[in-house]
Design a protein around this motif. Structure first.
Motif, PDB file in Angstrom:
ATOM      1  N   ASP A 153       0.841  -1.252   0.074  1.00  0.00           N
ATOM      2  CA  ASP A 153       0.141  -0.046   0.011  1.00  0.00           C
ATOM      3  C   ASP A 153       1.013   1.039   0.016  1.00  0.00           C
ATOM      4  OD1 ASP A 153      -2.392  -1.222  -0.108  1.00  0.00           O
ATOM      5  OD2 ASP A 153      -2.594  -1.448   2.082  1.00  0.00           O
ATOM      6  N   MET A 154       1.931   1.114   0.946  1.00  0.00           N
ATOM      7  CA  MET A 154       2.922   2.265   0.893  1.00  0.00           C
ATOM      8  C   MET A 154       3.425   2.638  -0.652  1.00  0.00           C
ATOM      9  SD  MET A 154       4.448   1.632   4.473  1.00  0.00           S
ATOM     10  CE  MET A 154       5.800   3.106   4.511  1.00  0.00           C
ATOM     11  N   GLU A 155       3.723   1.675  -1.301  1.00  0.00           N
ATOM     12  CA  GLU A 155       4.415   1.709  -2.626  1.00  0.00           C
ATOM     13  C   GLU A 155       3.456   2.505  -3.571  1.00  0.00           C
ATOM     14  OE1 GLU A 155       7.191   0.755  -5.769  1.00  0.00           O
ATOM     15  OE2 GLU A 155       7.446   1.248  -3.656  1.00  0.00           O
ATOM     16  N   ARG A 156       2.235   1.945  -3.379  1.00  0.00           N
ATOM     17  CA  ARG A 156       1.257   2.738  -4.256  1.00  0.00           C
ATOM     18  C   ARG A 156       0.965   4.168  -4.261  1.00  0.00           C
ATOM     19  NH1 ARG A 156      -4.480   0.127  -4.178  1.00  0.00           N
ATOM     20  NH2 ARG A 156      -4.692   1.472  -5.983  1.00  0.00           N
ATOM     21  N   LEU A 157       1.281   4.582  -2.876  1.00  0.00           N
ATOM     22  CA  LEU A 157       1.189   5.898  -2.535  1.00  0.00           C
ATOM     23  C   LEU A 157       2.322   6.621  -3.148  1.00  0.00           C
ATOM     24  CD1 LEU A 157      -0.013   5.903   1.234  1.00  0.00           C
ATOM     25  CD2 LEU A 157      -1.307   6.765  -0.849  1.00  0.00           C
ATOM     26  N   ILE A 158       3.541   6.004  -3.024  1.00  0.00           N
ATOM     27  CA  ILE A 158       4.693   6.391  -3.573  1.00  0.00           C
ATOM     28  C   ILE A 158       4.684   6.552  -4.947  1.00  0.00           C
ATOM     29  CG2 ILE A 158       7.388   6.011  -3.915  1.00  0.00           C
ATOM     30  CD1 ILE A 158       6.880   4.698  -0.985  1.00  0.00           C
ATOM     31  N   GLN A 159       4.167   5.611  -5.794  1.00  0.00           N
ATOM     32  CA  GLN A 159       4.393   5.642  -7.128  1.00  0.00           C
ATOM     33  C   GLN A 159       3.325   6.722  -7.449  1.00  0.00           C
ATOM     34  OE1 GLN A 159       6.398   4.069  -9.135  1.00  0.00           O
ATOM     35  NE2 GLN A 159       7.214   3.333  -7.394  1.00  0.00           N
ATOM     36  N   ALA A 160       2.285   7.222  -6.801  1.00  0.00           N
ATOM     37  CA  ALA A 160       1.269   8.023  -7.469  1.00  0.00           C
ATOM     38  C   ALA A 160       1.925   9.508  -7.285  1.00  0.00           C
ATOM     39  CB  ALA A 160       0.103   7.913  -6.240  1.00  0.00           C
ATOM     40  N   ASP A 161       3.033   9.589  -6.147  1.00  0.00           N
ATOM     41  CA  ASP A 161       3.655  10.715  -5.941  1.00  0.00           C
ATOM     42  C   ASP A 161       4.482  10.981  -7.083  1.00  0.00           C
ATOM     43  OD1 ASP A 161       4.501  12.995  -4.210  1.00  0.00           O
ATOM     44  OD2 ASP A 161       6.436  12.298  -4.697  1.00  0.00           O
ATOM     45  N   ILE A 162       5.097  10.046  -7.385  1.00  0.00           N
ATOM     46  CA  ILE A 162       6.382   9.965  -8.581  1.00  0.00           C
ATOM     47  C   ILE A 162       5.657  10.185  -9.934  1.00  0.00           C
ATOM     48  CG2 ILE A 162       7.713   8.537  -9.880  1.00  0.00           C
ATOM     49  CD1 ILE A 162       8.461   7.067  -7.478  1.00  0.00           C
ATOM     50  N   GLN A 163       4.391   9.635 -10.261  1.00  0.00           N
ATOM     51  CA  GLN A 163       3.580   9.914 -11.434  1.00  0.00           C
ATOM     52  C   GLN A 163       3.378  11.563 -11.541  1.00  0.00           C
ATOM     53  OE1 GLN A 163       0.376   7.013 -11.635  1.00  0.00           O
ATOM     54  NE2 GLN A 163       1.897   5.168 -11.244  1.00  0.00           N
ATOM     55  N   ARG A 164       2.784  11.972 -10.354  1.00  0.00           N
ATOM     56  CA  ARG A 164       2.445  13.283 -10.343  1.00  0.00           C
ATOM     57  C   ARG A 164       3.504  14.336 -10.704  1.00  0.00           C
ATOM     58  NH1 ARG A 164       2.246  17.833  -7.339  1.00  0.00           N
ATOM     59  NH2 ARG A 164       3.092  16.850  -5.820  1.00  0.00           N
ATOM     60  N   ARG A 165       4.721  13.946 -10.011  1.00  0.00           N
ATOM     61  CA  ARG A 165       5.883  14.754 -10.250  1.00  0.00           C
ATOM     62  C   ARG A 165       6.485  14.564 -11.764  1.00  0.00           C
ATOM     63  NH1 ARG A 165       6.870  17.160  -5.319  1.00  0.00           N
ATOM     64  NH2 ARG A 165       6.179  15.997  -3.696  1.00  0.00           N
ATOM     65  N   ALA A 166       6.477  13.248 -12.466  1.00  0.00           N
ATOM     66  CA  ALA A 166       7.074  12.985 -13.547  1.00  0.00           C
ATOM     67  C   ALA A 166       6.153  13.857 -14.556  1.00  0.00           C
ATOM     68  CB  ALA A 166       7.005  11.627 -13.701  1.00  0.00           C
ATOM     69  N   ARG A 167       4.989  13.840 -14.465  1.00  0.00           N
ATOM     70  CA  ARG A 167       3.996  14.653 -15.267  1.00  0.00           C
ATOM     71  C   ARG A 167       4.535  16.299 -15.198  1.00  0.00           C
ATOM     72  NH1 ARG A 167      -0.114  11.963 -13.915  1.00  0.00           N
ATOM     73  NH2 ARG A 167      -0.727  13.568 -12.336  1.00  0.00           N
ATOM     74  N   VAL A 168       4.711  16.722 -14.141  1.00  0.00           N
ATOM     75  CA  VAL A 168       5.017  18.054 -14.161  1.00  0.00           C
ATOM     76  C   VAL A 168       6.325  18.355 -14.690  1.00  0.00           C
ATOM     77  CG1 VAL A 168       5.861  20.093 -12.654  1.00  0.00           C
ATOM     78  CG2 VAL A 168       3.838  18.672 -11.843  1.00  0.00           C
ATOM     79  N   MET A 169       7.355  17.346 -14.543  1.00  0.00           N
ATOM     80  CA  MET A 169       8.478  17.334 -15.378  1.00  0.00           C
ATOM     81  C   MET A 169       8.463  17.356 -16.852  1.00  0.00           C
ATOM     82  SD  MET A 169      11.999  15.282 -14.342  1.00  0.00           S
ATOM     83  CE  MET A 169      11.451  13.640 -14.803  1.00  0.00           C
ATOM     84  N   ALA A 170       7.587  16.458 -17.226  1.00  0.00           N
ATOM     85  CA  ALA A 170       7.470  16.159 -18.740  1.00  0.00           C
ATOM     86  C   ALA A 170       6.590  17.639 -19.399  1.00  0.00           C
ATOM     87  CB  ALA A 170       6.659  15.234 -18.940  1.00  0.00           C
ATOM     88  N   GLU A 171       5.777  18.131 -18.469  1.00  0.00           N
ATOM     89  CA  GLU A 171       5.102  19.252 -19.105  1.00  0.00           C
ATOM     90  C   GLU A 171       5.736  20.630 -19.080  1.00  0.00           C
ATOM     91  OE1 GLU A 171       1.199  18.779 -17.419  1.00  0.00           O
ATOM     92  OE2 GLU A 171       0.876  16.852 -18.487  1.00  0.00           O
ATOM     93  N   GLN A 172       6.345  20.743 -17.745  1.00  0.00           N
ATOM     94  CA  GLN A 172       6.766  22.095 -17.401  1.00  0.00           C
ATOM     95  C   GLN A 172       8.505  22.205 -17.046  1.00  0.00           C
ATOM     96  OE1 GLN A 172       4.286  24.049 -14.505  1.00  0.00           O
ATOM     97  NE2 GLN A 172       3.040  22.344 -14.470  1.00  0.00           N
ATOM     98  N   GLY A 173       9.168  21.097 -17.513  1.00  0.00           N
ATOM     99  CA  GLY A 173      10.633  20.877 -17.017  1.00  0.00           C
ATOM    100  C   GLY A 173      10.883  20.461 -15.840  1.00  0.00           C
ATOM    101  N   VAL A 174      12.356  20.162 -15.902  1.00  0.00           N
ATOM    102  CA  VAL A 174      12.968  19.625 -14.518  1.00  0.00           C
ATOM    103  C   VAL A 174      12.800  20.807 -13.322  1.00  0.00           C
ATOM    104  CG1 VAL A 174      15.061  18.754 -13.516  1.00  0.00           C
ATOM    105  CG2 VAL A 174      14.189  17.815 -15.550  1.00  0.00           C
ATOM    106  N   GLY A 175      13.429  22.085 -13.729  1.00  0.00           N
ATOM    107  CA  GLY A 175      13.655  23.209 -12.970  1.00  0.00           C
ATOM    108  C   GLY A 175      12.140  23.259 -12.296  1.00  0.00           C
ATOM    109  N   VAL A 176      10.970  23.242 -13.003  1.00  0.00           N
ATOM    110  CA  VAL A 176       9.775  23.826 -12.255  1.00  0.00           C
ATOM    111  C   VAL A 176       9.570  22.551 -11.282  1.00  0.00           C
ATOM    112  CG1 VAL A 176       7.178  23.768 -12.456  1.00  0.00           C
ATOM    113  CG2 VAL A 176       8.831  24.981 -14.175  1.00  0.00           C
TER     114      VAL A 176
END
Length: 332
Positions: A153-176
């Motif tokens: 269950d903890m891993e699912r929460l972690i992966q949800a966080d990673i997916q959200r941040r990866a989406r920001v990185m892909a759409e707005q860049g690493v710096g943002v």
């Protein structure tokens, strides 16, 4: 004011990546943190520990003692890194247990300034790598008894966080993405990520060029206030950061009939109750507060899926035949 600077090149920006680590959570979970501790307080970790401490095996003592030998830092060999975006605890512990005698004794030098060196540190200095293997076995015992039941269950929460941040990185860049990682982090146009520590850490700037190795970002459910930097020589740089509050919303498993019937939270609550968890453990499993966990249990009780009995100060939930039948018909 004390500032840590991570200096990025173009290669480092391209090599910024995410991973999850059960060892990070085992280390932070075993820390008796609080005011003045370098890790800082974490309500999520405290809730987990309250439910887990009754199950801590005696064999885990050497690991817990070493993790708490200092409130300033941990030995570098705990940060021995391996590759992979989803690490397994066995691989991480094998990597730590493979550290040589000289490295073990060198990393223990952080305790030299203490008025009284903890017993576990003295034992490790005498035993070297053999003693570290004993600590790794103690960590495995703690994981198996206390962290493994919740890790999925903890891993699912972690992966949800990673997916959200990866989406920001892909759409707005690493710096943002880096700039929004933590309130005390700031990304500069010249490719420098700055972390300003609390005033109690002293003054000065520690600048660390990443030298093309990139940066590994490792979300933690047990880190709430600060950040963890793993910047040892010759090892991949890593930054341990808190999981964002919004990532605590776990996406339902596709094709799960129980989730379609009850909703994602109540479905997970029913499965947790089927695993024998009480209200406190249920709250930890769901990542919510105990009153909210009680409300979900009450809703399942009203639906005829669970019964509840009180044993002293604790509450025990049990599946009814209907609840057990639903779980049998909808295995994970």
């Amino acid at each position: 004011m004390h500032v840590i600077e991570l200096v990025f090149s173009v290669q480092d920006v391209a090599r910024t990546r995410f991973s999850s680590s059960p060892m990070d959570h085992l280390l932070l979970g075993a820390v008796a943190a609080g005011p003045g501790h370098y890790v800082g307080a974490s309500s999520t970790r405290e809730r987990w520990w309250r439910g887990a401490r009754a199950h801590v095996p005696r064999k885990a003592a050497p690991f817990i003692e070493l993790v708490n030998a200092s409130s300033v830092q941990m030995p570098d060999f705990f940060g021995a890194g391996i590759a992979g975006d989803r690490r397994r605890i066995g691989d991480e512990l094998d990597h730590i247990a493979a550290v040589c005698d000289d490295r073990v004794r060198s990393d223990l030098a952080i305790y030299d300034a203490m008025p009284q060196v903890p017993r576990i540190v003295e034992e490790l200095r005498d035993e070297g790598a053999r003693g570290l293997r004993r600590v790794a076995e103690a960590a495995w015992a703690l994981h198996r008894a206390c962290l493994a039941p919740d890790w999925r269950d903890m891993e699912r929460l972690i992966q949800a966080d990673i997916q959200r941040r990866a989406r920001v990185m892909a759409e707005q860049g690493v710096g943002v993405m880096l700039d929004t990682l933590h309130p005390q982090l700031a990304w500069g146009e010249r490719g420098v990520l700055q972390y300003t520590e609390p005033p109690s850490y002293g003054d000065g700037i520690w600048s660390v060029p990443l030298d093309g190795r990139g940066l590994e970002l490792r979300p933690s459910l047990f880190l709430q206030e600060g950040l963890g930097f793993l910047l040892q020589d010759g090892r991949p740089p890593a930054l341990i950061h808190p999981v964002a509050v919004g990532s605590h919303q776990v996406p339902p498993d596709p094709g799960d009939g129980l989730t379609a019937l009850l909703g994602p939270v109540k479905a997970r609550a029913l499965r947790a109750i089927g695993a024998g968890l009480g209200t406190a453990e249920l709250a930890l499993r769901l990542g919510i507060k105990p009153p909210a966990a009680s409300a979900h249990a009450a809703a399942l009780r009203t639906a005829g899926l669970v019964t509840t009995t009180r044993e002293g100060r604790s509450v025990r939930h049990t599946l009814t035949p209907l609840g057990a039948g639903l779980l049998d018909a909808n295995p994970q």
